[in-house]
Design a protein around this motif. Structure first.
Motif, PDB file in Angstrom:
ATOM      1  N   SER A   1       6.985  -1.308   8.272  1.00  0.00           N
ATOM      2  CA  SER A   1       7.931  -1.685   7.220  1.00  0.00           C
ATOM      3  C   SER A   1       7.717  -3.115   6.730  1.00  0.00           C
ATOM      4  CB  SER A   1       9.372  -1.499   7.700  1.00  0.00           C
ATOM      5  OG  SER A   1       9.604  -2.266   8.859  1.00  0.00           O
ATOM      6  N   LEU A   2       7.223  -3.983   7.587  1.00  0.00           N
ATOM      7  CA  LEU A   2       6.973  -5.379   7.221  1.00  0.00           C
ATOM      8  C   LEU A   2       5.975  -5.503   6.063  1.00  0.00           C
ATOM      9  CD1 LEU A   2       7.534  -8.358   7.942  1.00  0.00           C
ATOM     10  CD2 LEU A   2       5.607  -8.230   9.521  1.00  0.00           C
ATOM     11  N   VAL A   3       4.982  -4.596   5.996  1.00  0.00           N
ATOM     12  CA  VAL A   3       3.951  -4.672   4.947  1.00  0.00           C
ATOM     13  C   VAL A   3       3.972  -3.451   4.024  1.00  0.00           C
ATOM     14  CG1 VAL A   3       2.407  -6.210   6.221  1.00  0.00           C
ATOM     15  CG2 VAL A   3       2.202  -3.734   6.511  1.00  0.00           C
ATOM     16  N   ARG A   4       5.021  -2.666   4.094  1.00  0.00           N
ATOM     17  CA  ARG A   4       5.104  -1.425   3.316  1.00  0.00           C
ATOM     18  C   ARG A   4       4.927  -1.672   1.814  1.00  0.00           C
ATOM     19  NH1 ARG A   4       9.302   1.754   5.743  1.00  0.00           N
ATOM     20  NH2 ARG A   4       7.626   2.308   7.140  1.00  0.00           N
ATOM     21  N   ASP A   5       5.433  -2.788   1.305  1.00  0.00           N
ATOM     22  CA  ASP A   5       5.308  -3.076  -0.126  1.00  0.00           C
ATOM     23  C   ASP A   5       3.927  -3.599  -0.509  1.00  0.00           C
ATOM     24  OD1 ASP A   5       7.928  -2.277  -0.501  1.00  0.00           O
ATOM     25  OD2 ASP A   5       8.736  -4.314  -0.327  1.00  0.00           O
ATOM     26  N   ASN A   6       3.109  -3.940   0.479  1.00  0.00           N
ATOM     27  CA  ASN A   6       1.771  -4.473   0.214  1.00  0.00           C
ATOM     28  C   ASN A   6       0.731  -3.370   0.015  1.00  0.00           C
ATOM     29  OD1 ASN A   6       3.352  -6.543   1.388  1.00  0.00           O
ATOM     30  ND2 ASN A   6       1.517  -7.666   1.961  1.00  0.00           N
ATOM     31  N   ILE A   7       1.035  -2.172   0.483  1.00  0.00           N
ATOM     32  CA  ILE A   7       0.049  -1.094   0.488  1.00  0.00           C
ATOM     33  C   ILE A   7       0.586   0.076  -0.325  1.00  0.00           C
ATOM     34  CG2 ILE A   7      -1.246   0.507   1.950  1.00  0.00           C
ATOM     35  CD1 ILE A   7      -0.960  -1.636   4.191  1.00  0.00           C
ATOM     36  N   ALA A   8      -0.252   0.581  -1.228  1.00  0.00           N
ATOM     37  CA  ALA A   8       0.150   1.710  -2.064  1.00  0.00           C
ATOM     38  C   ALA A   8       0.340   2.961  -1.217  1.00  0.00           C
ATOM     39  CB  ALA A   8      -0.910   1.961  -3.133  1.00  0.00           C
TER      40      ALA A   8
END
Length: 184
Positions: free
Chosen positions: A161-168
């Protein structure tokens, strides 16, 4: 004795014909691209092994996951350790066929639309896939190209969840193979 000689000749000719229909590469190229509001992530792999049988339309790919190269070493480390778990799932594969084989003339130079259908295995999960691409026949070589989407969740790849917005959620995969005749 004469019939045995003829049988051996026919078997030998079938092996020669079979080899003439097979093409191979160990230097195929696959790129994946993830775009998000936060960042774009791109990785390249130039060590893809693939076979193509122009008589049956069979296509097979094998991709070592650790061979993907990223701009940043930390991205590559996270990709291998956290997402695709390369030690546990060292390679991805595709096994399929060109479904419109009759529309491609491998004996004549030119560009042909190809439709490929088969099973894509990533992270130990196999899913059916179908993609349109281009096959170019030129001077005895065959170049196959396609671009298709892969949904990360379909292959049980967990994104923290910490990087969920970084990866499509859906990454674009580009394939570019230059095949040469397979020599036994």
């Amino acid at each position: 004795m004469k019939s045995i000689s003829i049988l051996l000749l026919l078997i030998g000719l079938s092996f020669i014909t079979e080899a003439q229909n097979r093409y191979f590469t160990r230097t195929g190229y696959i790129k994946f691209f993830s775009t998000s509001a936060v960042e774009n992530i791109e990785a390249h792999n130039r060590q893809v092994t693939s076979f193509l049988d122009i008589k049956t339309g069979e296509m097979v790919f094998a991709v070592l996951m650790k061979s993907f190269e990223f701009e940043k070493a930390l991205m590559q480390e996270h990709f291998n350790e956290n997402y695709v778990e390369s030690d546990k799932f060292p390679k991805s594969t595709f096994k399929g066929n060109i479904t419109n084989l009759a529309e491609i003339n491998f004996a004549k130079d030119g560009n042909y639309e190809a439709i490929v259908s088969g099973d894509l295995t990533i992270h130990g999960v196999t899913k059916p896939i179908k993609s349109k691409g281009t096959i170019t026949v030129k001077a005895g070589n065959i170049i196959a190209k396609t671009v298709f989407p892969v949904t990360v969740a379909d292959h049980d790849i967990k994104i923290p969840s910490l990087v969920r917005d970084n990866i499509a959620k859906v990454v674009e995969v580009s394939v570019d193979m230059t095949y040469e005749k397979f020599e036994k």
